[in-house]
Design a protein around this motif. Structure first.
Motif, PDB file in Angstrom:
ATOM      1  N   UNK A 253       0.841  -1.205   0.000  1.00  0.00           N
ATOM      2  CA  UNK A 253       0.000   0.000   0.000  1.00  0.00           C
ATOM      3  C   UNK A 253       0.869   1.245   0.000  1.00  0.00           C
ATOM      4  N   UNK A 254       1.839   1.306   0.895  1.00  0.00           N
ATOM      5  CA  UNK A 254       2.739   2.457   0.955  1.00  0.00           C
ATOM      6  C   UNK A 254       3.541   2.590  -0.340  1.00  0.00           C
ATOM      7  N   UNK A 255       4.070   1.462  -0.810  1.00  0.00           N
ATOM      8  CA  UNK A 255       4.967   1.536  -1.966  1.00  0.00           C
ATOM      9  C   UNK A 255       4.238   1.992  -3.220  1.00  0.00           C
ATOM     10  N   UNK A 256       3.018   1.528  -3.425  1.00  0.00           N
ATOM     11  CA  UNK A 256       2.279   1.902  -4.636  1.00  0.00           C
ATOM     12  C   UNK A 256       2.064   3.410  -4.702  1.00  0.00           C
ATOM     13  N   UNK A 257       1.895   4.054  -3.550  1.00  0.00           N
ATOM     14  CA  UNK A 257       1.736   5.512  -3.522  1.00  0.00           C
ATOM     15  C   UNK A 257       3.061   6.209  -3.823  1.00  0.00           C
ATOM     16  N   UNK A 258       4.149   5.679  -3.305  1.00  0.00           N
ATOM     17  CA  UNK A 258       5.467   6.260  -3.561  1.00  0.00           C
ATOM     18  C   UNK A 258       5.846   6.125  -5.033  1.00  0.00           C
ATOM     19  N   UNK A 259       5.451   5.016  -5.638  1.00  0.00           N
ATOM     20  CA  UNK A 259       5.767   4.778  -7.049  1.00  0.00           C
ATOM     21  C   UNK A 259       5.136   5.841  -7.946  1.00  0.00           C
ATOM     22  N   UNK A 260       3.970   6.354  -7.564  1.00  0.00           N
ATOM     23  CA  UNK A 260       3.306   7.375  -8.387  1.00  0.00           C
ATOM     24  C   UNK A 260       4.189   8.606  -8.555  1.00  0.00           C
ATOM     25  N   UNK A 261       4.817   9.036  -7.487  1.00  0.00           N
ATOM     26  CA  UNK A 261       5.709  10.196  -7.579  1.00  0.00           C
ATOM     27  C   UNK A 261       6.958   9.839  -8.372  1.00  0.00           C
ATOM     28  N   UNK A 262       7.503   8.667  -8.083  1.00  0.00           N
ATOM     29  CA  UNK A 262       8.732   8.212  -8.747  1.00  0.00           C
ATOM     30  C   UNK A 262       8.547   8.096 -10.259  1.00  0.00           C
ATOM     31  N   UNK A 263       7.437   7.513 -10.707  1.00  0.00           N
ATOM     32  CA  UNK A 263       7.269   7.275 -12.142  1.00  0.00           C
ATOM     33  C   UNK A 263       7.039   8.570 -12.914  1.00  0.00           C
ATOM     34  N   UNK A 264       6.471   9.576 -12.253  1.00  0.00           N
ATOM     35  CA  UNK A 264       6.230  10.850 -12.926  1.00  0.00           C
ATOM     36  C   UNK A 264       7.464  11.745 -12.914  1.00  0.00           C
ATOM     37  N   UNK A 265       8.271  11.648 -11.852  1.00  0.00           N
ATOM     38  CA  UNK A 265       9.431  12.529 -11.748  1.00  0.00           C
ATOM     39  C   UNK A 265      10.723  11.925 -12.230  1.00  0.00           C
ATOM     40  N   UNK A 266      10.850  10.600 -12.126  1.00  0.00           N
ATOM     41  CA  UNK A 266      12.113   9.920 -12.432  1.00  0.00           C
ATOM     42  C   UNK A 266      11.971   8.936 -13.594  1.00  0.00           C
ATOM     43  N   UNK A 267      10.830   8.308 -13.708  1.00  0.00           N
ATOM     44  CA  UNK A 267      10.517   7.186 -14.611  1.00  0.00           C
ATOM     45  C   UNK A 267      11.174   5.915 -14.098  1.00  0.00           C
ATOM     46  N   UNK A 268      12.527   5.882 -14.119  1.00  0.00           N
ATOM     47  CA  UNK A 268      13.231   4.721 -13.574  1.00  0.00           C
ATOM     48  C   UNK A 268      14.667   5.123 -13.249  1.00  0.00           C
ATOM     49  N   UNK A 269      15.302   4.356 -12.408  1.00  0.00           N
ATOM     50  CA  UNK A 269      16.714   4.583 -12.108  1.00  0.00           C
ATOM     51  C   UNK A 269      17.565   4.170 -13.308  1.00  0.00           C
ATOM     52  N   UNK A 270      18.796   4.655 -13.324  1.00  0.00           N
ATOM     53  CA  UNK A 270      19.749   4.365 -14.403  1.00  0.00           C
ATOM     54  C   UNK A 270      19.776   2.873 -14.733  1.00  0.00           C
ATOM     55  N   UNK A 271      19.538   2.537 -15.994  1.00  0.00           N
ATOM     56  CA  UNK A 271      19.373   1.128 -16.375  1.00  0.00           C
ATOM     57  C   UNK A 271      20.664   0.321 -16.269  1.00  0.00           C
ATOM     58  N   UNK A 272      21.765   0.829 -16.831  1.00  0.00           N
ATOM     59  CA  UNK A 272      22.985   0.009 -16.786  1.00  0.00           C
ATOM     60  C   UNK A 272      23.592  -0.041 -15.387  1.00  0.00           C
ATOM     61  N   UNK A 273      23.305   0.977 -14.564  1.00  0.00           N
ATOM     62  CA  UNK A 273      23.726   0.915 -13.164  1.00  0.00           C
ATOM     63  C   UNK A 273      22.966  -0.188 -12.430  1.00  0.00           C
ATOM     64  N   UNK A 274      21.709  -0.404 -12.810  1.00  0.00           N
ATOM     65  CA  UNK A 274      20.940  -1.485 -12.190  1.00  0.00           C
ATOM     66  C   UNK A 274      21.563  -2.850 -12.517  1.00  0.00           C
ATOM     67  N   UNK A 275      21.965  -3.044 -13.771  1.00  0.00           N
ATOM     68  CA  UNK A 275      22.621  -4.308 -14.132  1.00  0.00           C
ATOM     69  C   UNK A 275      23.943  -4.466 -13.381  1.00  0.00           C
ATOM     70  N   UNK A 276      24.644  -3.363 -13.167  1.00  0.00           N
ATOM     71  CA  UNK A 276      25.918  -3.400 -12.451  1.00  0.00           C
ATOM     72  C   UNK A 276      25.729  -3.818 -10.995  1.00  0.00           C
ATOM     73  N   UNK A 277      24.744  -3.208 -10.333  1.00  0.00           N
ATOM     74  CA  UNK A 277      24.486  -3.519  -8.934  1.00  0.00           C
ATOM     75  C   UNK A 277      23.986  -4.953  -8.766  1.00  0.00           C
ATOM     76  N   UNK A 278      23.238  -5.425  -9.749  1.00  0.00           N
ATOM     77  CA  UNK A 278      22.781  -6.814  -9.721  1.00  0.00           C
ATOM     78  C   UNK A 278      23.971  -7.755  -9.584  1.00  0.00           C
ATOM     79  N   UNK A 279      25.014  -7.484 -10.348  1.00  0.00           N
ATOM     80  CA  UNK A 279      26.226  -8.298 -10.256  1.00  0.00           C
ATOM     81  C   UNK A 279      26.903  -8.105  -8.902  1.00  0.00           C
TER      82      UNK A 279
END
Length: 388
Positions: A253-279
């Protein structure tokens, strides 16, 4: 047109970061040993860098899901379960953010309405106060004191709660003090949090930098798990400050509300940095452990050196800061730091940058090499001779 009159009063009320303010001042001098910024001096582990390069070469440079790569979210949730025994659902309870700072801002904007009271520790990290002001919240300062090693005391917390209290923001291991709260000490806060239905923003960015005791995440207490918004990231533990990647863990419930702000202001975090952190999460535990051990050695040297020269300094059990008492000098923390940088070219951070209760202290970061710390301590020792 009076341009300044057009700026929001809430934003005008925000003060620039005291940490950066003094760091910028110190940079006006040559050959300064800066001990002010909390940034690891290590380079990002090679496997993480290689994974980022590989992702770029393979064209993985497009938008990801708003919440972040599902595979990364799964790995983050497995990591928190493995390390701290807290279970989260990757699909509905995890959001990848642009650093932990975005997570803090999202949490405050999502839950604080104008007039809501937010309890902040004093001294405390400067960004919390600014975000609360921007949201129109009312700050209530929870004093931390040296006698109790800058830990939150349950009775003090409860004494500050009113019908308007909505959020508690806490950060352990702590910036600026290096304080640490173990499982038993956190457990004492749980009945207060539960009784008053507090939302707790738990900034756990230094969780991996716990030196003497096992770290406990506040959300590991089942009875308040859904009241806790856990904020963490990779800047400190993986030496990735410039990569700007963090995450939020909380109920759906909390996260879905936070995502609304994130998706409108950020869309998503840096894509290749996400693959890097995964490793990094899969294969860099040893790198993190090696850095942690190096920080511990620096901490042990620094605390002994400071106390030996007469600067009362308690032993921090986490993060990479000492918080030394300079009250015997009868100087303000800013006066002390200005004189030190002018005369000896050593620049810690004035404790007053972290709130009124930080006055009379200086913060020294040991995210610097042992050689730099040793040189700085020699200069600080020379500076203190005036008070003997």
């Amino acid at each position: 047109m009076n341009l300044e009159s057009k700026v929001s009063d809430r934003i005008k009320s925000i003060k620039p970061s005291g940490i950066r303010k003094f760091s910028d001042y110190a940079k006006t001098f040559d050959h300064v040993i800066s001990l002010g910024v909390g940034e690891p001096d290590f380079t990002t582990p090679p496997k993480i860098c290689e994974a980022a390069i590989k992702a770029i070469q393979e064209g993985k440079t497009h938008y990801t899901a708003n919440r972040g790569l599902l595979e990364l979210r799964e790995e983050i949730c497995q990591y928190y379960n493995r390390k701290y025994h807290v279970s989260y659902d990757a699909a509905t309870e995890c959001l990848v953010t642009v650093g932990s700072s975005e997570g803090i801002d999202l949490a405050i904007r999502t839950f604080v309405d104008p007039g809501d009271e937010v309890i902040l520790t004093n001294p405390g990290y400067v960004a919390y106060e600014s975000a609360v002001k921007a949201a129109g919240g009312q700050m209530v300062k929870l004093p931390l004191n040296e006698e109790h090693e800058f830990k939150i005391e349950a009775d003090v917390l409860e004494s500050l709660i009113t019908p308007k209290t909505k959020v508690l923001i806490m950060n352990y291991p702590n910036n600026p003090t290096g304080a640490f709260m173990n499982k038993e000490e956190l457990a004492a806060l749980v009945p207060v949090i539960q009784k008053h239905d507090l939302i707790v923003i738990s900034d756990e960015i230094y969780s991996e930098l716990s030196y003497d005791e096992e770290y406990t995440s506040l959300a590991s207490f089942d009875e308040i798990r859904d009241q806790v918004i856990t904020i963490n990231g990779f800047s400190k533990s993986f030496a990735m400050t410039g990569w700007r990647l963090g995450y939020v863990l909380t109920n759906p419930v909390f996260l879905s509300e936070m995502v609304k702000i994130h998706q409108l202001g950020i869309i998503c975090a840096n894509s290749f940095a996400q693959y890097a952190v995964l490793e990094g999460l899969k294969s860099c535990d040893q790198d993190v452990a090696k850095m942690r051990e190096e920080y511990k050695q620096r901490r042990d040297y620094l605390v002994k050196a400071l106390n030996d020269m007469g600067l009362q300094t308690f032993m921090p059990k986490g993060a990479f800061y000492t918080f030394s008492n300079i009250k015997f000098t009868h100087m303000t923390s800013e006066e002390f730091c200005v004189a030190l940088v002018k005369e000896q070219r050593v620049a810690p951070t004035p404790g007053s940058a972290f709130g009124e209760a930080g006055e009379g202290y200086i913060r020294i970061s040991y995210a610097y090499s042992l050689a730099q710390l040793q040189e700085a301590m020699g200069k600080l020792r020379q500076f203190l001779k005036r008070f003997q």
